[in-house]
Scaffold this motif. Structure first.
Motif, PDB file in Angstrom:
ATOM      1  N   VAL A 274       0.859  -1.181   0.000  1.00  0.00           N
ATOM      2  CA  VAL A 274       0.000   0.000   0.000  1.00  0.00           C
ATOM      3  C   VAL A 274       0.894   1.229   0.000  1.00  0.00           C
ATOM      4  CG1 VAL A 274      -1.786   1.281   1.218  1.00  0.00           C
ATOM      5  CG2 VAL A 274      -1.822  -1.218   1.219  1.00  0.00           C
ATOM      6  N   GLN A 275       0.829   1.998  -1.071  1.00  0.00           N
ATOM      7  CA  GLN A 275       1.676   3.183  -1.192  1.00  0.00           C
ATOM      8  C   GLN A 275       1.140   4.331  -0.362  1.00  0.00           C
ATOM      9  OE1 GLN A 275       2.484   6.244  -4.743  1.00  0.00           O
ATOM     10  NE2 GLN A 275       3.068   4.159  -5.287  1.00  0.00           N
ATOM     11  N   SER A 276      -0.166   4.518  -0.423  1.00  0.00           N
ATOM     12  CA  SER A 276      -0.786   5.579   0.375  1.00  0.00           C
ATOM     13  C   SER A 276      -2.262   5.274   0.554  1.00  0.00           C
ATOM     14  CB  SER A 276      -0.608   6.949  -0.291  1.00  0.00           C
ATOM     15  OG  SER A 276      -1.313   6.996  -1.515  1.00  0.00           O
ATOM     16  N   THR A 277      -2.793   5.754   1.642  1.00  0.00           N
ATOM     17  CA  THR A 277      -4.222   5.609   1.882  1.00  0.00           C
ATOM     18  C   THR A 277      -4.704   6.808   2.683  1.00  0.00           C
ATOM     19  OG1 THR A 277      -5.946   4.220   2.856  1.00  0.00           O
ATOM     20  CG2 THR A 277      -3.811   4.215   3.973  1.00  0.00           C
ATOM     21  N   GLN A 278      -5.797   7.351   2.290  1.00  0.00           N
ATOM     22  CA  GLN A 278      -6.440   8.427   3.010  1.00  0.00           C
ATOM     23  C   GLN A 278      -7.932   8.344   2.721  1.00  0.00           C
ATOM     24  OE1 GLN A 278      -5.484  12.361   1.327  1.00  0.00           O
ATOM     25  NE2 GLN A 278      -4.365  11.293  -0.287  1.00  0.00           N
ATOM     26  N   ALA A 279      -8.688   9.175   3.378  1.00  0.00           N
ATOM     27  CA  ALA A 279     -10.145   9.101   3.221  1.00  0.00           C
ATOM     28  C   ALA A 279     -10.523   9.199   1.751  1.00  0.00           C
ATOM     29  CB  ALA A 279     -10.807  10.221   4.023  1.00  0.00           C
ATOM     30  N   GLY A 280     -11.143   8.140   1.259  1.00  0.00           N
ATOM     31  CA  GLY A 280     -11.639   8.168  -0.115  1.00  0.00           C
ATOM     32  C   GLY A 280     -10.629   7.824  -1.172  1.00  0.00           C
ATOM     33  N   GLU A 281      -9.338   7.623  -0.819  1.00  0.00           N
ATOM     34  CA  GLU A 281      -8.323   7.335  -1.815  1.00  0.00           C
ATOM     35  C   GLU A 281      -7.417   6.190  -1.357  1.00  0.00           C
ATOM     36  OE1 GLU A 281      -6.155  10.551  -3.524  1.00  0.00           O
ATOM     37  OE2 GLU A 281      -7.783  11.984  -3.211  1.00  0.00           O
ATOM     38  N   LEU A 282      -6.942   5.429  -2.319  1.00  0.00           N
ATOM     39  CA  LEU A 282      -6.077   4.306  -2.026  1.00  0.00           C
ATOM     40  C   LEU A 282      -5.168   4.065  -3.237  1.00  0.00           C
ATOM     41  CD1 LEU A 282      -5.364   1.879  -0.120  1.00  0.00           C
ATOM     42  CD2 LEU A 282      -7.160   0.601  -1.310  1.00  0.00           C
ATOM     43  N   VAL A 283      -3.861   3.943  -2.994  1.00  0.00           N
ATOM     44  CA  VAL A 283      -2.900   3.637  -4.051  1.00  0.00           C
ATOM     45  C   VAL A 283      -2.165   2.365  -3.659  1.00  0.00           C
ATOM     46  CG1 VAL A 283      -0.901   4.407  -5.379  1.00  0.00           C
ATOM     47  CG2 VAL A 283      -2.619   6.058  -4.632  1.00  0.00           C
ATOM     48  N   ILE A 284      -2.180   1.362  -4.550  1.00  0.00           N
ATOM     49  CA  ILE A 284      -1.552   0.076  -4.260  1.00  0.00           C
ATOM     50  C   ILE A 284      -0.504  -0.219  -5.327  1.00  0.00           C
ATOM     51  CG2 ILE A 284      -1.947  -2.419  -4.130  1.00  0.00           C
ATOM     52  CD1 ILE A 284      -4.712  -1.845  -3.031  1.00  0.00           C
ATOM     53  N   ASP A 285       0.696  -0.606  -4.877  1.00  0.00           N
ATOM     54  CA  ASP A 285       1.761  -1.055  -5.780  1.00  0.00           C
ATOM     55  C   ASP A 285       1.587  -2.545  -6.018  1.00  0.00           C
ATOM     56  OD1 ASP A 285       3.049   1.352  -6.165  1.00  0.00           O
ATOM     57  OD2 ASP A 285       4.330   1.109  -4.412  1.00  0.00           O
ATOM     58  N   LEU A 286       1.490  -2.900  -7.272  1.00  0.00           N
ATOM     59  CA  LEU A 286       1.275  -4.301  -7.632  1.00  0.00           C
ATOM     60  C   LEU A 286       2.552  -4.876  -8.231  1.00  0.00           C
ATOM     61  CD1 LEU A 286      -0.757  -6.627  -7.899  1.00  0.00           C
ATOM     62  CD2 LEU A 286      -1.438  -5.686 -10.103  1.00  0.00           C
ATOM     63  N   LYS A 287       3.104  -5.895  -7.565  1.00  0.00           N
ATOM     64  CA  LYS A 287       4.307  -6.572  -8.060  1.00  0.00           C
ATOM     65  C   LYS A 287       4.000  -8.049  -8.218  1.00  0.00           C
ATOM     66  CE  LYS A 287       6.934  -2.842  -7.546  1.00  0.00           C
ATOM     67  NZ  LYS A 287       7.568  -2.123  -8.669  1.00  0.00           N
ATOM     68  N   TRP A 288       4.881  -8.772  -8.901  1.00  0.00           N
ATOM     69  CA  TRP A 288       4.687 -10.211  -9.088  1.00  0.00           C
ATOM     70  C   TRP A 288       6.029 -10.934  -9.049  1.00  0.00           C
ATOM     71  CZ3 TRP A 288       2.426  -6.494 -12.187  1.00  0.00           C
ATOM     72  CH2 TRP A 288       3.240  -5.990 -13.219  1.00  0.00           C
TER      73      TRP A 288
END
Length: 288
Positions: A274-288
């Motif tokens: 999880v790169q960042s999270t705040q009210a109403g927003e979420l950024v997720i780094d996806l790796k494999w």
């Protein structure tokens, strides 16, 4: 003056004005990408005639363009017959017509390379590509996206029936649509690449609501670079999702944003960063 002071028919007309200017072209581009671009390439005959040829045929004939889209026939003996586009609606088709004329200004037709014409994908030279296909291991309502960035070989399948990412595969040539086009859209495409990630459920939950509901797809928009943002409703929230290649080129960044008061939380069992999270927003780094 309020709408109540207008006669009913006039008030209705205020909300039914035809699109003009940038709104017309933006709608035309979105509708073309969704319904037309799988078969019509910018400057080469593929499944159907190129955008340049269509613009030449119907530049001064909007009624003829609408008639053909709604009631197409078969003009070319060795070509796939076009399905009717009546479900798109005349106003959207008018926008497509305007977009075709604008997008082909100053462009020239290119010759088709020898061989099976369906094996060639002229537009792959320019990513992103957003097209509706019948995709393997996904619902019939799926969209394939070729992303720019990194090594220009990352693509993903987005399932609009379940409103989520299905899988990611690597192929610098995107996919092989020959099977789909040759069957007039009744067969699935061939990825011709390694599937490097699959997702079985959304990577987040919606908090601040007790409402549970099935996801409902609301459509997508394209930004100035052609990257789609998917919009849908789920569990009481209206969510926008955007997927791009990460800055290092080794993964994807997934941006989620809710247009309601709900908060998006990472799913408890999700292993991605999880790169960042705040009210109403979420950024997720996806790796494999």
């Amino acid at each position: 003056m309020s709408l109540k002071s207008y006669p009913p028919l006039f008030a209705l007309a205020l909300f039914c004005q035809p699109l003009t200017g940038e709104d017309l072209l933006s709608t035309g581009q979105e509708q073309f990408q969704t319904h037309c671009s799988a078969c019509h390439q910018p400057d080469q005959m593929l499944v159907g005639p190129s955008m340049i040829e269509i613009a030449g045929l119907y530049r001064e004939d909007l009624p003829g363009f609408l008639k053909w889209c709604n009631e197409p026939g078969k003009k070319r003996p060795n070509a796939v017959e076009m399905p009717a586009m009546s479900h798109v609606g005349d106003e959207n088709l008018k926008a497509v017509h305007a977009y075709l004329l604008k997008a082909t200004e100053g462009k020239k037709e290119k010759a088709v390379p020898k061989g099976k014409k369906y094996d060639f994908y002229p537009s792959i030279a320019t990513r992103p590509i957003v097209q509706r296909f019948f995709m393997p291991d996904s619902s019939p309502a799926s969209i394939a996206v070729a992303l720019p960035g990194g090594n220009d070989d990352l693509n993903f399948c987005y399932d609009t029936a379940q409103c989520r990412l299905r899988y990611i595969w690597k192929n610098p040539d995107f996919l092989v649509g020959w099977y789909y086009w040759q069957s007039n859209g009744n067969a699935k495409v061939n990825l011709k690449g390694e599937v490097i990630y699959r997702e079985e459920e959304p990577p987040f939950t919606v908090s601040g609501t007790e409402q549970e509901s099935e996801p409902k797809f609301l459509g997508y928009t394209l930004d100035s670079s052609g990257i789609p943002t998917f919009r849908y409703q789920w569990n009481g929230a209206t969510i926008a999702e955007r997927i791009v290649v990460s800055p290092d080129g080794d993964g994807l960044e997934r941006h989620f944003k809710t247009e309601s008061a709900n908060k998006l939380e990472p799913a408890p069992n999700d292993q991605n960063t999880v790169q960042s999270t705040q009210a109403g927003e979420l950024v997720i780094d996806l790796k494999w």
